[in-house]
Design an enzyme around this catalytic site. Structure first.
Site, short mmCIF file in Angstrom:
data_model
loop_
_atom_site.label_atom_id
_atom_site.label_comp_id
_atom_site.label_asym_id
_atom_site.label_seq_id
_atom_site.Cartn_x
_atom_site.Cartn_y
_atom_site.Cartn_z
N CYS A 333 0.78 -1.18 -0.14
CA CYS A 333 0.24 0.17 0.47
C CYS A 333 0.96 1.13 -0.16
CB CYS A 333 -1.37 -0.27 0.92
SG CYS A 333 -1.12 -0.88 2.96
N ARG A 362 7.79 -10.88 5.11
CA ARG A 362 7.09 -10.38 6.48
C ARG A 362 8.36 -11.41 7.13
NH1 ARG A 362 0.44 -9.91 5.79
NH2 ARG A 362 1.10 -8.53 4.07
N GLN A 380 1.52 -10.69 -3.61
CA GLN A 380 0.20 -10.56 -3.30
C GLN A 380 -0.27 -9.96 -4.90
OE1 GLN A 380 0.31 -7.48 0.49
NE2 GLN A 380 -1.45 -8.72 1.10
N ASP A 382 -2.24 -7.80 -5.13
CA ASP A 382 -3.04 -6.60 -4.50
C ASP A 382 -3.63 -5.65 -5.76
OD1 ASP A 382 -3.40 -4.82 -2.29
OD2 ASP A 382 -1.38 -5.27 -2.00
N HIS A 384 -4.99 -1.71 -5.61
CA HIS A 384 -6.34 -0.17 -4.46
C HIS A 384 -6.70 0.87 -4.94
CE1 HIS A 384 -1.99 -0.99 -2.27
NE2 HIS A 384 -2.62 -1.05 -1.00
N LYS A 463 -12.15 -5.26 7.69
CA LYS A 463 -12.08 -6.65 6.12
C LYS A 463 -12.74 -7.14 6.49
CE LYS A 463 -8.44 -8.94 8.67
NZ LYS A 463 -6.71 -9.31 8.59
N HIS A 509 -8.51 -1.61 0.07
CA HIS A 509 -7.26 -2.13 -0.47
C HIS A 509 -7.77 -4.08 -0.74
CE1 HIS A 509 -3.79 -0.17 2.30
NE2 HIS A 509 -4.73 0.11 3.29
#
Length: 635
Positions: A333, A362, A380, A382, A384, A463, A509
């Site tokens: 993000c 991570r 990911q 991902d 946005h 979420k 997200h």
RNA sequence: GCUGCUGUAACUCAGGCGGUAGAGUACUACCUUGGUAAGGUAGAAGUCACGGGUUCGAAUCCCGUCAGUAGCUCCA
């Protein structure tokens, strides 16, 4: 009086608090009929049983979750009783029923090992054979505490102390053993015919790592030995689908000691991965997404701005460049925020959907790592989405539909959880109410069921999590939709509204696969390696009967490859039975034997990994069939 | 990270309560040219995870580290 509904629909009555035996007597007329079993305190449901000539009750099976839980809960008391007989100094914690059995937590100096299991099981069987009556009684709080103190059970005392003011404090007694318990239970220990202790593991008291670690014995029980055998058989089968095992067998991916939690994708695994990514790009383009790529390493200051420094530092890796401090991104993000800020947006541009297949790192705890499901670096899928307040609902619904489309394509079953404000949340209660409400509203308007996961949201927003199951029924969060009111503020994102003024955009997200690695893990287990043709690493394998047909097979292989298929040709000097066995073990989608017959007829003998022998087919027909199967992404 | 268990050839695993290793598969060579789930013979292949200790001697016993694993905690 309580009503007991028999399987034939007729209703009998029994006195409240009757034992199963009394109920059996009261319906003596229905000898031999399947009925619904009573439990000790009058909750009557969930277990099928048969009443025998001598009024003996024979439980046949679980009818529903409640019956299963009642049965297993009684099993957990038998486990605790057995352990107490062998280890009187063991302190009892809790022992609930779980999905496929039950567990009981003990605080005990002696370390349980598998070597202890037979002795404990033997003791449990004695309790079952004695068919001890199970009696319920209630005590006022003071007496209940005194009772458990007298028994030397400090954990039970703590539990009673924490019960709500008006709680009924009930106990169940079987023989010399009494346990604090809300019930319900069977009326005797006799029906727990087939019991097995499955494993031992550590577990923190009350689920907090700040507390003492107790020893947890996992076990299961069934009314019949055959059901236990079937359950164990099923577990063995499930283990064969383990993605770590299949991943090695099919040479899809590997994880080495040199990189715990850092998987390598091998050529065949890359095919699956690339197919998924191609599909992902295609579907995102179709839904109005743009794609970007942001760097893996960015300045530490960025993570101060985003709030990750305060909330996620322990999970991040850091590095230095010259004298500057940098971090390896654990999330995409903040990079996306910078991408948004590079220019000025108008409200007319909204919604803006920016996707990124972003690799994140991570620092997960070593004990949490699990094949591809839980790793230290993953990609990911991902995106946005930046939008106006009035676009929120449609955008969320759009993502829910998108996820549903993708999961349905693979035939996945999933469940949705709504995670709400955590303790270390950023932002005000009002913001959280607004964002949480928006997610709820979208779900309700879709009429979708979901469970609420209190306090489990991300630090920047609530979420919706989409959970998929692995082969053993463990669930993994894959898709997620997170509404974020924090990042746009922290990064001071703006757009120009129709009034010519700057406004703050709303952002979500979202991921569809979640992590490509995890999604592939789920795919492997779901299909046991027999993938849908469009992602199968090897779609066709040609096997020659003898070396004489090698040239023909190679030519044919070339033709199929030119038609866009992933083909391997096995011309080795081995017997055909051997080659077939090997190709099947490799889970090749279609196997074709090439011998004299095929060369003469120009046809193919086709064998499908899913449907078996398909018989003779001409080459063009075969290509057409496979091409169609790939195009429609048939499972 | 915590608790338990595990770590022997590329893979799957025997063996170990002290005397420096074995099987099957895979691999290589040769023989076999065979039609729908394993043809035959031979060969090569292991610092028994790593480090330390006990011992005349350690794959084996002890301690530590690393990794895997079942859970717990945490999370996509």
């Amino acid at each position: 009086m309580i009503n007991i509904t028999l399987k034939d629909g007729s209703i009998r009555q029994a006195k409240e608090g009757s034992s199963i035996l009394e109920i059996a007597k009261s319906i003596n007329q229905s000898l031999g009929k399947e009925a619904v079993a009573g439990v000790v305190d009058g909750d009557v449901q969930g277990l099928s049983y048969r009443v025998s000539q001598d009024c003996h009750l024979d439980i046949l099976k679980f009818d529903d979750e409640q019956g299963k839980d009642t049965f297993h809960h009684t099993g957990s008391h038998i486990l605790a009783q057995g352990v107490k007989r062998l280890f009187p100094q063991a302190k009892l914690a809790i022992g609930p029923a779980i999905d496929n059995g039950f567990y009981y937590d003990f605080d005990l100096e002696h370390r349980f090992s598998e070597e202890d299991f037979p002795a404990i099981e033997k003791e449990m069987r004695k309790i079952v054979e004695a068919n001890l009556a199970i009696e319920k009684f209630e005590l006022p709080r003071g007496e209940a505490i005194a009772f458990m103190e007298a028994q030397g059970e400090p954990y039970k005392v703590e539990l009673i102390n924490d019960l709500p003011e008006d709680a009924v404090i009930s106990f169940y007694k079987q023989g010399e053993f009494t346990d604090l318990c809300a019930g319900p239970h069977l009326s005797s220990t006799g029906p727990e015919k087939a019991i097995k202790i499955m494993s031992v593991a550590g577990a923190y008291w009350r689920g907090s790592e700040k507390n003492k670690m107790l020893q947890r014995l996992y076990a299961t029980s069934f009314p019949k030995q055959k059901q236990l055998d079937e359950y164990i058989e099923k577990l063995e089968e499930a283990k064969k689908r383990d993605h770590r095992k299949i991943g090695k067998e099919m040479d899809l991916f590997a994880i080495f000691d040199e990189g715990p939690g850092f998987p390598f994708f091998m050529p065949k695994g890359m095919i699956i991965r690339n197919e998924l990514e191609n599909f992902w790009r295609q579907e995102h383009r179709a839904r109005g997404y743009e794609e970007i790529k942001t760097p893996l390493i960015l300045s530490e200051s960025l993570w101060h701005t985003s709030g990750h420094w305060d909330h996620y530092q322990n999970n991040m890796y850091f590095t230095k460049i010259d004298d500057g401090d940098y971090a390896i991104k654990p999330m995409n993000c903040p990079g996306s925020m910078l991408a948004y800020k590079r220019k000025m947006y108008s409200y007319r541009d909204f919604p803006i959907r920016i996707g990124e297949l972003g690799q994140v790192h991570r620092h997960e705890l070593s004990g949490a790592l699990h094949g591809l499901m839980r790793v230290r670096t993953f990609t990911q899928d991902d995106a946005h989405i930046f939008m106006l307040p009035e676009q929120i609902k449609d955008e969320i619904i759009g993502v829910i539909d998108f996820i549903d489309f993708v999961y349905n394509l693979f035939g996945f079953k999933y469940h949705i959880e709504l995670s709400t404000k955590p303790e270390d949340a950023m932002g005000t209660d009002e913001e959280w109410e607004l964002t949480t409400g928006a997610l709820k509203e979208a779900m309700d308007s879709k009429g979708l069921p979901y469970v609420i996961n209190e306090g489990d949201g991300a630090f920047y927003g609530p979420k919706l999590d989409f959970h998929l199951e692995d082969s053993l029924g463990r669930t993994w969060q894959c898709g997620t939709i997170q509404l974020d009111s924090q990042m746009p503020q922290r990064f001071d994102l703006t757009y120009i509204g129709s009034d010519g003024e700057k406004h703050r955009p709303i952002m979500i997200h979202r991921v569809i696969f979640g992590s490509i690695e995890r999604f592939i893990g789920i795919l492997i287990e779901h299909f046991a390696g027999k993938f849908p043709l469009w992602i199968a690493p090897v779609q066709v394998k040609l096997l020659t009967v003898t070396e004489k047909f090698a040239d023909y097979a190679q030519e044919l292989g070339k033709k199929l490859t030119e038609a866009g298929l992933r083909v391997e040709v096995d011309v080795r000097n081995e017997k055909i039975g051997y080659k077939i066995r090997e190709a099947r073990n490799e889970r090749v989608s279609y196997i074709c034997v090439i011998g004299e017959k095929e060369v003469n007829s120009g046809q193919l003998q086709v064998r499908s990994s899913k449907e078996g022998e398909l018989g003779a087919m001409d080459v063009d027909g075969f290509i057409a069939k496979l091409t169609e199967e790939i195009k429609t992404k048939q499972v």
